[in-house]
Write a protein that holds these residues in place. Structure first.
Motif, short mmCIF file in Angstrom:
data_model
loop_
_atom_site.label_atom_id
_atom_site.label_comp_id
_atom_site.label_asym_id
_atom_site.label_seq_id
_atom_site.Cartn_x
_atom_site.Cartn_y
_atom_site.Cartn_z
N TYR A 284 74.13 40.21 10.65
CA TYR A 284 73.49 41.34 10.00
C TYR A 284 74.23 42.64 10.29
CZ TYR A 284 69.26 39.34 7.94
OH TYR A 284 68.38 38.65 7.13
N ASN A 285 74.79 42.76 11.48
CA ASN A 285 75.54 43.96 11.82
C ASN A 285 76.92 43.98 11.17
OD1 ASN A 285 74.11 45.77 13.99
ND2 ASN A 285 73.65 43.67 14.57
N ILE A 286 77.43 42.79 10.83
CA ILE A 286 78.73 42.74 10.15
C ILE A 286 78.55 42.98 8.65
CG2 ILE A 286 80.65 41.22 9.49
CD1 ILE A 286 80.38 39.87 12.21
N TYR A 287 77.59 42.27 8.05
CA TYR A 287 77.40 42.35 6.61
C TYR A 287 76.40 43.46 6.27
CZ TYR A 287 80.14 38.15 6.06
OH TYR A 287 81.17 37.25 6.07
N THR A 288 76.87 44.68 6.43
CA THR A 288 76.08 45.85 6.05
C THR A 288 76.08 45.99 4.53
OG1 THR A 288 78.03 47.27 6.20
CG2 THR A 288 76.69 47.00 8.20
N PRO A 289 75.16 46.77 3.95
CA PRO A 289 75.15 46.94 2.49
C PRO A 289 76.48 47.44 1.94
CG PRO A 289 73.12 47.77 3.44
CD PRO A 289 74.01 47.42 4.59
N GLU A 290 77.14 48.37 2.67
CA GLU A 290 78.42 48.90 2.21
C GLU A 290 79.50 47.82 2.21
OE1 GLU A 290 75.71 51.84 3.74
OE2 GLU A 290 76.66 50.12 4.74
N TYR A 291 79.51 47.01 3.28
CA TYR A 291 80.52 45.96 3.39
C TYR A 291 80.30 44.89 2.32
CZ TYR A 291 83.44 42.34 5.51
OH TYR A 291 84.39 41.38 5.73
N VAL A 292 79.04 44.54 2.07
CA VAL A 292 78.72 43.54 1.04
C VAL A 292 79.11 44.05 -0.34
CG1 VAL A 292 76.85 42.33 -0.12
CG2 VAL A 292 76.91 42.42 2.37
N ALA A 293 78.85 45.34 -0.61
CA ALA A 293 79.21 45.90 -1.92
C ALA A 293 80.72 45.83 -2.13
CB ALA A 293 78.74 47.35 -2.01
N ALA A 294 81.49 46.10 -1.09
CA ALA A 294 82.95 46.01 -1.19
C ALA A 294 83.38 44.56 -1.42
CB ALA A 294 83.59 46.56 0.08
N LEU A 295 82.72 43.60 -0.74
CA LEU A 295 83.07 42.19 -0.92
C LEU A 295 82.74 41.72 -2.33
CD1 LEU A 295 81.91 40.53 2.43
CD2 LEU A 295 84.25 40.97 1.68
N VAL A 296 81.61 42.19 -2.87
CA VAL A 296 81.21 41.79 -4.22
C VAL A 296 82.24 42.27 -5.25
CG1 VAL A 296 79.50 42.17 -6.03
CG2 VAL A 296 78.75 41.64 -3.71
N GLU A 297 82.68 43.51 -5.10
CA GLU A 297 83.70 44.03 -6.01
C GLU A 297 85.01 43.26 -5.88
OE1 GLU A 297 83.36 46.21 -8.42
OE2 GLU A 297 81.22 46.30 -7.94
#
Length: 394
Positions: A284-297
Motif C-alpha cells: 500500500y505504501n508502494i502503490y500510491t494513487p500517483e504511482y498507480v496513475a503513472a503505471l496505468v498510463e
C-alpha cells in the motif's frame, strides 16, 4: 482432493522440518516460502486493486448514463476495461490459489507421521490398531475424531507411553515419533484443539486459546487497514455495505476454524495472516494513487504498441461486440430500400457495411448448399450407374 494437494505440501514441510527440527518453526518457514512464491501475484493483485479504485468513478458514471440500456452499458463497460487495461478478475487469483494451500495444510497437519516423519502405511496401520486397543481398554471409548485424525493420536500416545507400542517390533518408528518435536514454545502440542473449557488452566491451555484469538485479531486489523487505505485512495467510491459485512465476517470465521481444528491449522492461519498484513502495508505504501496513475498510463502506451500487431483479449472482445452491434443494425435497416420498396436484386451501392456483411454470408451459405446438393446427386448417379449432368455448369 485434500490429500492430493497435501502430497507436494508435505514434502515442503518435511524439508522445513529437516532444517529446523521443530514443527512450529517448520510451519513458519513453510508459510514464508509460500508467501514469497505468491508475492508476484500479490503485487499484481495490489496493482489491480489500486487501479480499480481509480477506475470505479468512471464505471459509476457509465451506470448512471446507461441505467435504462443494459446492453449498451455492458458494451461501454467492456470498452472501458479495454481502454484502461483492467482485468476485473485479476485481484481474485491469489485468493483462489490460497484456498487449495489451506486444504493441503489440513492434510499435512492431520498426517504428520506420513508427511514429516515419512513412515510407511503398513506401520501406521499397525500403530492405529494399537491405539484403538489402548482407548477401548478397561471399557474406554475411541475419541470422536480418531477416524479422521489417527496419526495425531498415535503421536500423542507414543510420546505419552512408548512402551505401549512394543508390539510393533519397529523401534525406529517408535523412536522417530517419540522424538518428533511438535511443540510450540516447548509446551503446546499443535495436534491439540483449542478450547474455552480446558481440564486444567496451564501455560499450554492459555497459548492454545490465544492462537484463534490472534488469528481473528490480525485478520480484523488487516481488513480495517485495507478499508482505510482504499477509502483514502478513492474517497468517491460507493459504499458497498454487503461486501464490507463479508470482510468483517471472515475474521470471525477464522476464529471458528481455529477452535474447530487442531492448533497447527490455526497457527498456520495466524502466521499467514501476519505475513499478509505486513505485505499489504508494504504494498500500500508502494502503490500510491500517483504511482498507480503513472503505471496505468505506461500500460496504456504498451498496449497501444502491442495492439498494432496483436490485439489483446479485451480488445478482441470489444471488436466482437462492435461487429455484432453493426450486424444487428444492418439487419434491421438493410432489408428495405428508402421509400418502403423491398430490395429484390443484390446489394445497392448505398447499402451500409453491416448489411453487406450479412448479404455476403447468405450468398456463401446458398453456394455451399448447392454444392452439397450437387455432391449428393453425383453419388446417387454413381450408385445406380447413371450419367451425372451438372446443371450448374455453363
Amino acid at each position: 482432493m485434500t490429500r492430493l494437494i497435501g502430497i507436494p505440501l508435505g514434502w515442503i514441510m518435511w524439508l522445513m522440518y529437516q532444517i529446523t527440527h521443530n514443527y512450529a518453526w517448520a510451519i513458519v518457514l513453510f508459510t514464508l516460502i509460500t508467501k514469497i512464491l505468491l508475492f508476484p501475484l500479490s503485487v499484481k493483485q495490489q496493482k489491480s486493486s489500486a487501479a480499480m479504485s481509480a477506475f470505479t468513478p468512471k464505471m459509476e458514471q457509465l451506470k448512471k448514463q446507461y441505467a435504462n440500456n443494459q446492453q449498451k452499458l455492458q458494451e461501454e463497460q467492456m470498452k472501458l476495461y479495454a481502454e484502461e487495461g483492467i482485468n476485473p478478475m485479476a485481484s481474485c487469483l491469489p485468493l483462489f490459489i490460497q484456498f487449495p494451500i489451506l486444504f493441503g495444510i489440513f492434510d499435512v497437519v492431520y498426517r504428520p507421521i506420513s508427511h514429516i516423519l515419512r513412515a510407511g502405511s503398513d506401520v501406521i496401520a499397525q500403530a492405529t490398531e494399537i491405539c484403538q486397543k489402548i482407548f477401548t481398554a478397561d471399557g474406554g471409548t475411541v475419541p470422536a475424531y480418531f477416524a479422521q485424525r489417527p496419526e495425531i493420536y498415535i503421536v500423542k500416545e507414543i510420546q505419552r507411553d512408548p512402551s505401549a507400542f512394543a508390539a510393533l517390533d519397529n523401534p525406529e518408528f517408535v523412536e522417530a515419533v517419540s522424538s518428533f518435536n511438535n511443540k510450540l514454545f516447548g509446551v503446546v502440542d499443535l495436534g491439540d484443539i483449542p478450547t474455552l473449557h480446558p481440564e486444567v488452566w496451564n501455560a499450554a491451555a492459555v497459548i492454545l486459546l490465544i492462537i484463534p484469538i490472534m488469528s481473528g485479531l490480525i485478520q480484523l486489523f488487516m481488513t480495517v487497514y485495507s478499508q482505510i487505505r482504499s477509502k483514502k485512495m478513492n474517497p468517491n467510491a460507493p459504499d458497498m455495505a454487503g461486501m464490507n459485512i463479508m470482510l468483517y465476517v471472515m475474521p470471525l470465521f477464522s476464529v471458528y476454524i481455529a477452535f474447530k481444528y487442531p492448533a497447527g491449522i490455526g497457527f498456520y492461519w495466524t502466521i499467514s495472516s501476519l505475513f499478509s498484513c505486513i505485505q499489504s502495508m508494504i504494498l500500500y505504501n508502494i502503490y500510491t494513487p500517483e504511482y498507480v496513475a503513472a503505471l496505468v498510463e505506461k500500460d496504456k502506451e504498451k498496449r497501444k504498441k502491442r495492439n498494432q500487431t496483436r490485439p489483446d483479449l479485451m480488445a478482441r472482445y470489444q471488436q466482437m461486440l462492435e461487429e455484432q452491434q453493426a450486424a444487428q443494425n444492418g439487419g434491421q435497416s438493410g432489408g428495405k430500400k428508402p421509400g418502403g420498396a423491398v430490395a429484390s436484386a443484390g446489394l445497392s451501392k448505398d447499402t451500409d457495411e453491416g448489411s453487406q456483411e450479412i448479404k455476403i454470408s447468405k450468398a456463401k451459405q446458398k453456394e455451399y448448399e448447392r454444392m452439397l446438393i450437387r455432391e449428393a446427386r453425383r453419388r446417387q448417379a454413381e450408385k445406380y450407374g447413371e450419367e451425372f449432368i451438372d446443371d450448374d455448369e455453363d
